[in-house]
Design a protein around this motif. Structure first.
Motif, PDB file in Angstrom:
ATOM      1  N   GLU A  96      10.988  20.247  21.162  1.00 57.64           N
ATOM      2  CA  GLU A  96       9.771  20.399  20.376  1.00 57.64           C
ATOM      3  C   GLU A  96       8.616  20.670  21.331  1.00 57.64           C
ATOM      4  OE1 GLU A  96       6.821  18.000  17.249  1.00 57.64           O
ATOM      5  OE2 GLU A  96       8.525  16.963  18.172  1.00 57.64           O
ATOM      6  N   LEU A  97       8.129  21.907  21.333  1.00 59.82           N
ATOM      7  CA  LEU A  97       7.002  22.265  22.188  1.00 59.82           C
ATOM      8  C   LEU A  97       5.693  22.010  21.442  1.00 59.82           C
ATOM      9  CD1 LEU A  97       8.287  25.564  23.858  1.00 59.82           C
ATOM     10  CD2 LEU A  97       7.989  23.322  24.934  1.00 59.82           C
ATOM     11  N   VAL A  98       4.765  21.343  22.123  1.00 60.75           N
ATOM     12  CA  VAL A  98       3.508  20.903  21.516  1.00 60.75           C
ATOM     13  C   VAL A  98       2.359  21.326  22.425  1.00 60.75           C
ATOM     14  CG1 VAL A  98       2.198  18.905  20.698  1.00 60.75           C
ATOM     15  CG2 VAL A  98       4.698  18.900  20.555  1.00 60.75           C
ATOM     16  N   GLY A 122      -3.565  25.133  17.036  1.00 57.87           N
ATOM     17  CA  GLY A 122      -2.328  25.555  16.389  1.00 57.87           C
ATOM     18  C   GLY A 122      -2.490  26.125  15.005  1.00 57.87           C
ATOM     19  N   VAL A 123      -3.697  26.056  14.432  1.00 58.01           N
ATOM     20  CA  VAL A 123      -3.925  26.626  13.112  1.00 58.01           C
ATOM     21  C   VAL A 123      -3.697  28.139  13.156  1.00 58.01           C
ATOM     22  CG1 VAL A 123      -5.681  27.121  11.361  1.00 58.01           C
ATOM     23  CG2 VAL A 123      -5.514  24.831  12.357  1.00 58.01           C
ATOM     24  N   GLY A 130       5.112  26.380  10.883  1.00 63.50           N
ATOM     25  CA  GLY A 130       6.532  26.094  11.013  1.00 63.50           C
ATOM     26  C   GLY A 130       7.309  27.309  11.479  1.00 63.50           C
ATOM     27  N   GLY A 131       8.563  27.095  11.819  1.00 63.02           N
ATOM     28  CA  GLY A 131       9.419  28.190  12.259  1.00 63.02           C
ATOM     29  C   GLY A 131       9.666  28.242  13.751  1.00 63.02           C
ATOM     30  N   ALA A 145      14.565  24.584  12.926  1.00 60.52           N
ATOM     31  CA  ALA A 145      13.214  25.102  13.149  1.00 60.52           C
ATOM     32  C   ALA A 145      12.189  24.040  12.774  1.00 60.52           C
ATOM     33  CB  ALA A 145      12.982  26.366  12.322  1.00 60.52           C
ATOM     34  N   SER A 146      11.028  24.146  13.352  1.00 60.54           N
ATOM     35  CA  SER A 146       9.963  23.186  13.043  1.00 60.54           C
ATOM     36  C   SER A 146       9.507  23.363  11.601  1.00 60.54           C
ATOM     37  CB  SER A 146       8.783  23.378  13.988  1.00 60.54           C
ATOM     38  OG  SER A 146       8.175  24.647  13.787  1.00 60.54           O
TER      39      SER A 146
END
Length: 254
Positions: A96-98, A122-123, A130-131, A145-146
Motif C-alpha cells: 500500500e503506497l501512501v 491525493g484528491v 481507488g484502483g 486494488a485499493s
C-alpha cells in the motif's frame, strides 16, 4: 517505571506471527536495525509492516523481506530494494503506497486516538478514487486494488478521508533514552521514529546511550516515555550509509 530489557532478543520475544509493526527510520537513517535483526532470528512471519520504506537488500527491513517474513507493507517509497520490487511485481508481497505526508499524519493520528482525518493530498487521483494495485497476480494482472475513499468538501475545496494507523508493535531507534522510556533523537533520525512510536500499542526502542531518569532535561525530550513500553541499549556501532556521494580529492580540487 524501569522499562529496560537486557537484549534485543528479549525485547521482541513475544512478537507473534501475523503481527503489525510500525518501524521508524528514513532510508537507512535512524532505523532500528538491531531490533529488526533480533526479530529475524526470533522467527515471526506473516508480518504487516508500516514504514517510510522497506530498507535495502540485506539491511534494515530488507532482511525480513529477503527471508519472506513480510506479507504486507504500507509505505511511501520503494527505494532501491530489488527484492522488494521483485516480490511486489510477482504477487508475493502486498504493498500500500501512501503519500509521505499522509503516512506520517496517519501514524500520528493513530497515536493520538484520532480515527480519521481529511486531507487534500491525493484528491483527484487513484489515492482517493481507488484502483492502485496493492497485490499483483502471478500473471501480472491486479489481484487486489485499493478501494475508493470517502471525500468531503470544506470551504469549497475537496478533501479525502484517511484513516489513522495503529499497529500491534512499533520498533524505533533513538540516540539517548532513560529507563522511563523518554527518548532523544539526533537531528534527522527523528524522521518517522516519533510517529511510529506513537502508533504502536507496544513500542520497543533501541537506544545508543541509556541514562538514568533525570539525566535528560524535560525540555530536551523528543518523545515522552508514555509512548514507550520497552527500551534496550545497543551502542552506536553498526550504522550504515545508504549511498556514499563523496567526490575524489582530485575532482574536488578542480
Amino acid at each position: 517505571m524501569d522499562k529496560t530489557v537486557t537484549s534485543c532478543s528479549e525485547a521482541v520475544r513475544d512478537v507473534p506471527s501475523g503481527a503489525s509493526l510500525a518501524v521508524g527510520g528514513f532510508g537507512l537513517n535512524g532505523i532500528p536495525h538491531h531490533l529488526i535483526q533480533a526479530l529475524l532470528e526470533q522467527g515471526a512471519t506473516d508480518l504487516a509492516t508500516v514504514s517510510n520504506n522497506c530498507g535495502v537488500d540485506g539491511w534494515g527491513l530488507g532482511v525480513l523481506l529477503d527471508a519472506k517474513r513480510i506479507r504486507r507493507t504500507t509505505g511511501s517509497y520503494v527505494g532501491e530494494n530489488k527484492e522488494f520490487e521483485r516480490q511486489y511485481l510477482t504477487g508475493e508481497l502486498e504493498v500500500e503506497l501512501v503519500p509521505q505526508g499522509t503516512l506520517a499524519e496517519r501514524l500520528r493520528a493513530g497515536g493520538c486516538g484520532i480515527p480519521a482525518f481529511y486531507t487534500p493530498a491525493g484528491v483527484g487521483t487513484q489515492v482517493a478514487d481507488g484502483g492502485l494495485p496493492w497485490r499483483y497476480a502471478p500473471d501480472g494482472s491486479v489481484l487486489v486494488a485499493s478501494p475508493p475513499k470517502p471525500t468531503g468538501t470544506f470551504g469549497g475545496r475537496e478533501y479525502v478521508l484517511e484513516e489513522g494507523i495503529v499497529t500491534d508493535y512499533a520498533l524505533v531507534r533513538a540516540s539517548v533514552g532513560d529507563r522511563h522510556g523518554n527518548l532523544v533523537f539526533h537531528k534527522a533520525t527523528r524522521n518517522f521514529n516519533l510517529v511510529c512510536a506513537m502508533a504502536g500499542k507496544i513500542t520497543i526502542a533501541e537506544v545508543e546511550q541509556l541514562v538514568e531518569p533525570g539525566a535528560i532535561d524535560p525540555e530536551d525530550v523528543h518523545l515522552p516515555g508514555i509512548f514507550v513500553q520497552r527500551i534496550v541499549e545497543v551502542g552506536a556501532a553498526g550504522k550504515r550509509i545508504e549511498r556514499v556521494t563523496t567526490r575524489s580529492r582530485a575532482a574536488a580540487s578542480n
